[in-house]
Design an enzyme around this catalytic site. Structure first.
Site, PDB file in Angstrom:
ATOM      1  N   TYR A   1      -0.470  -8.203  -9.057  1.00 14.31           N
ATOM      2  CA  TYR A   1       0.905  -8.574  -8.737  1.00 14.31           C
ATOM      3  C   TYR A   1       1.660  -7.398  -8.112  1.00 14.31           C
ATOM      4  O   TYR A   1       2.356  -7.553  -7.100  1.00 14.31           O
ATOM      5  CB  TYR A   1       1.613  -9.057  -9.995  1.00 14.31           C
TER       6      TYR A   1
ATOM      7  N   LYS B   1       3.171  -7.373  -4.307  1.00 11.66           N
ATOM      8  CA  LYS B   1       4.608  -7.260  -4.075  1.00 11.66           C
ATOM      9  C   LYS B   1       4.974  -5.966  -3.356  1.00 11.66           C
ATOM     10  O   LYS B   1       5.925  -5.935  -2.564  1.00 11.66           O
ATOM     11  CB  LYS B   1       5.365  -7.389  -5.397  1.00 11.66           C
TER      12      LYS B   1
END
Length: 295
Positions: A153, A157
């Site tokens: 993640y 991001k």
């Protein structure tokens, strides 16, 4: 409703079936925008579109599929005549130690969050150039600071944050605004899915304030809407995230020290639950896995 109206504007929101995307669609529609919703859950998308009234429509598409997204963009322009706002919001997550991670799920987080944003931009930027519109890329606190147990993640991001900054430099002379939206832990299916893992929940709870809180969805989305209206280069779902930018250079070292302590503490419990900690989290993650496997 107070604030600037968006009458006559056409807004595209990906990942619009639930959570941030669904509420954002409702908030933008309340300001007068016409919504084009994109996602993998047709029944949920249909429900969101129906709740918006007016000309709102939805498209069932995987944001990682360049051909599908190109077709969606063409159909949105054909139906509404223009695209003024695009919010690249679609995202999935997985958690747990990298060495125990399921490779397919890990890669899927990168594909949806990063490459899906690339495919979204590739499909819709030509229309935004025509309208001198605005693209908002939803990133995360995970783009500002690394976090153990969130390697996929955080990588995805950080990638979309950099991608959006690059696009801003390339497109601003053509009148296209590009913004990055940052959210901390916000009350969505994704965060609730992550918290279903007791160890992950306790690890998050051990973080210092204000990182250890789950924040209400509506105030965060209200901030995002205000950022879209202003065509802001940076949008913060929680007020304190702006201050994190000033100290982000020091965060990796601090996280490494604290992370080592916490990982050592939780190592036995992490090992005991490694088999259960696989796959994408939350209802959106389940929908993504179902769409790919046909189950």
């Amino acid at each position: 409703m107070s604030g600037k109206r968006l009458d006559g504007k056409v807004a595209v929101v990906t990942g619009a079936a639930r959570g941030v995307g669904a509420l954002l669609a409702r908030k933008l529609a309340a300001r007068g925008a016409t919504l084009a919703l994109v996602g993998l859950e047709p029944e949920e998308l249909k429900g969101v579109a129906a709740s918006l009234g007016g000309e709102a429509a939805y498209w069932h598409a995987d944001v990682t599929d360049h051909e599908a997204m190109g077709r969606v963009a063409a159909e949105v322009v054909e139906r509404f005549g223009r695209v003024d706002i695009v919010v690249a919001n679609a995202g999935v997550a997985t958690g747990g130690p990298f060495v125990d991670s399921d490779a397919r799920s890990f890669d899927r987080v990168i594909e949806v969050n990063l490459l899906g944003s690339v495919a979204t931009a590739r499909a819709f930027v030509p229309a935004l150039v025509e309208s001198r519109g605005y693209l908002l890329q939803i990133a995360s606190l995970a783009a500002i600071t690394p976090a153990p147990m969130m390697a996929a993640y955080c990588a995805s991001k950080s990638g979309v944050e950099a991608f959006a900054h690059c696009l801003r430099g390339e497109l601003s002379y053509q009148g296209v605004g590009v913004g990055v939206g940052y959210l901390s832990w916000t009350d969505t299916d994704m965060v609730r899915g992550a918290d279903a893992d007791e160890v992950m929940r306790e690890l998050r709870g051990s973080l210092p304030w204000p990182l250890n809180k789950t924040y209400s969805l509506e105030p965060a989305v209200d901030r995002i809407v205000r950022g879209i209206v202003r065509r802001a280069p940076h949008v913060y779902g929680q007020w304190w995230l702006r201050g994190m930018q000033a100290v982000r250079g020091s965060l990796p070292g601090l996280i490494a020290l604290g992370g080592a302590r916490e990982m050592r503490k939780f190592a036995p419990r992490l090992a005991a639950g490694r088999d259960a900690r696989r796959g994408l989290v939350g209802a959106g993650g389940a929908a993504d896995e179902s769409a790919r496997t046909g189950r």
